[in-house]
Design a protein around this motif. Structure first.
Motif, PDB file in Angstrom:
ATOM      1  N   ARG A 163      10.330  -7.450   7.794  1.00 51.84           N
ATOM      2  CA  ARG A 163       9.474  -6.313   7.465  1.00 51.84           C
ATOM      3  C   ARG A 163       9.326  -6.221   5.953  1.00 51.84           C
ATOM      4  O   ARG A 163      10.321  -6.215   5.223  1.00 51.84           O
ATOM      5  N   VAL A 164       8.079  -6.146   5.496  1.00 52.57           N
ATOM      6  CA  VAL A 164       7.764  -5.992   4.080  1.00 52.57           C
ATOM      7  C   VAL A 164       7.207  -4.595   3.892  1.00 52.57           C
ATOM      8  O   VAL A 164       6.150  -4.260   4.453  1.00 52.57           O
ATOM      9  N   MET A 165       7.902  -3.759   3.124  1.00 50.47           N
ATOM     10  CA  MET A 165       7.533  -2.356   2.992  1.00 50.47           C
ATOM     11  C   MET A 165       6.597  -2.087   1.819  1.00 50.47           C
ATOM     12  O   MET A 165       6.142  -0.967   1.643  1.00 50.47           O
ATOM     13  N   GLY A 166       6.289  -3.091   1.000  1.00 48.44           N
ATOM     14  CA  GLY A 166       5.428  -2.862  -0.164  1.00 48.44           C
ATOM     15  C   GLY A 166       4.010  -2.528   0.233  1.00 48.44           C
ATOM     16  O   GLY A 166       3.493  -2.962   1.269  1.00 48.44           O
ATOM     17  N   ALA A 183       1.574  -7.623  13.438  1.00 43.84           N
ATOM     18  CA  ALA A 183       1.687  -6.349  12.741  1.00 43.84           C
ATOM     19  C   ALA A 183       2.533  -5.380  13.552  1.00 43.84           C
ATOM     20  O   ALA A 183       2.778  -5.582  14.741  1.00 43.84           O
ATOM     21  N   GLU A 184       2.992  -4.321  12.897  1.00 47.10           N
ATOM     22  CA  GLU A 184       3.743  -3.291  13.600  1.00 47.10           C
ATOM     23  C   GLU A 184       2.829  -2.538  14.573  1.00 47.10           C
ATOM     24  O   GLU A 184       1.607  -2.560  14.422  1.00 47.10           O
TER      25      GLU A 184
END
Length: 288
Positions: A163-166, A183-184
């Motif tokens: 997971r990339v939170m940027g 994608a989520e």
């Protein structure tokens, strides 16, 4: 001469008293000696009291001193401890159920040396961040599963989800190899190359699915779908090709609503008004 001839000698000896000679120290010397003995006794008592006080304060026991205890497994420290010189130990562990706390005013460094006293691995935690140096870095879960590893050749993420939170997403300067990109839930998936081209290649095909939404591919120059050994299938209830050029209009005054899709030899598509026969040849000038 006989004793009777010297009667005066006996008289002299009988009249004299016997002299007594005193042996010892008297006067100021005796007082100085007593003072020194008393001073020594006071010093001995003070030293003994200080020794007992130091033993009590430092907590000297048969097992150790202060917070330091000598056990069968090694040394045991209780409470806060401060080391002013390097500490060499085979193993450092906390008490059962208690954390191990290391504190430093500058940084905490962990160095691993080989047999030649050369640095092979290093971990430095300081005010500027945490720096690690070594041939390989591994992060595993409590069950022993590999979560992350990095070396000179590759970086492996073993978790089930990355997971990339940027807000800007993930930026890759080179190629990315992955079996699945998703994608989520209830989130959009965007693959974007703002200044360069975007290529998706696979030896057995590329599959793109949008089960609950739309799929959109946008580019400024050319969009190319190529299949060297197979075919390209567009499976949908409706397929719209917008902004296709139209061929010549029908000479009749009625507005033509039926068109046919024409394909040029160079691959271009255009619309031609439908007739009883094919009208693509009539509008073939659009292929130029």
């Amino acid at each position: 001469m006989t004793q009777e001839q010297c009667p005066h000698r006996n008289n002299v000896q009988s009249t004299e008293k016997p002299q007594v000679y005193k042996v010892g120290i008297y006067g100021w010397r005796k007082r100085c000696l007593y003072f020194l003995v008393l001073l020594l006794m006071i010093l001995i008592v003070v030293n003994l009291a200080l020794t007992i006080w130091i033993l009590k304060v430092m907590n000297f026991t048969i097992d150790g001193m202060g917070h330091l205890r000598i056990t069968e497994r090694g040394l045991k420290l209780e409470g806060d401890s401060e080391f002013l010189q390097p500490l060499y130990a085979k193993e450092i562990q906390s008490r059962p159920g208690s954390p191990l706390f290391l504190q430093s005013s500058k940084n905490v460094s962990v160095n691993i040396l080989n047999e030649k006293k050369q640095l092979v691995s290093q971990l430095v935690a300081g005010s500027h961040g945490v720096h690690a140096r070594g041939k390989m870095l591994e992060v595993k879960s409590s069950a022993g599963k590999l979560l992350f590893s990095a070396d000179d050749h590759e970086v492996v993420v073993g978790a089930e989800r990355l997971r990339v939170m940027g807000a800007e997403g993930a930026v890759f300067s080179n190629s990315v190899e992955t079996p699945h990109v998703r994608a989520e839930p209830f989130k959009e998936l965007r693959l974007e190359s703002p200044t360069r081209s975007l290529y998706m290649e696979a030896p057995k095909g590329v599959k793109i699915e949008a089960d609950a939404g739309d799929f959109q591919a946008t580019c400024r120059s050319n969009l190319r779908l190529e299949s060297k050994d197979g075919e390209i299938s567009l499976d949908a209830r409706k397929i719209k090709l917008l902004r296709l050029p139209e061929g010549k209009t029908s000479p009749s005054g009625t507005r033509q609503t039926v068109f046919e899709v024409c394909v040029c030899p160079n691959g271009k598509l255009f619309l031609s008004q439908a007739g009883t026969g094919s009208t693509c040849q009539i509008s073939s000038n659009l292929c130029l």
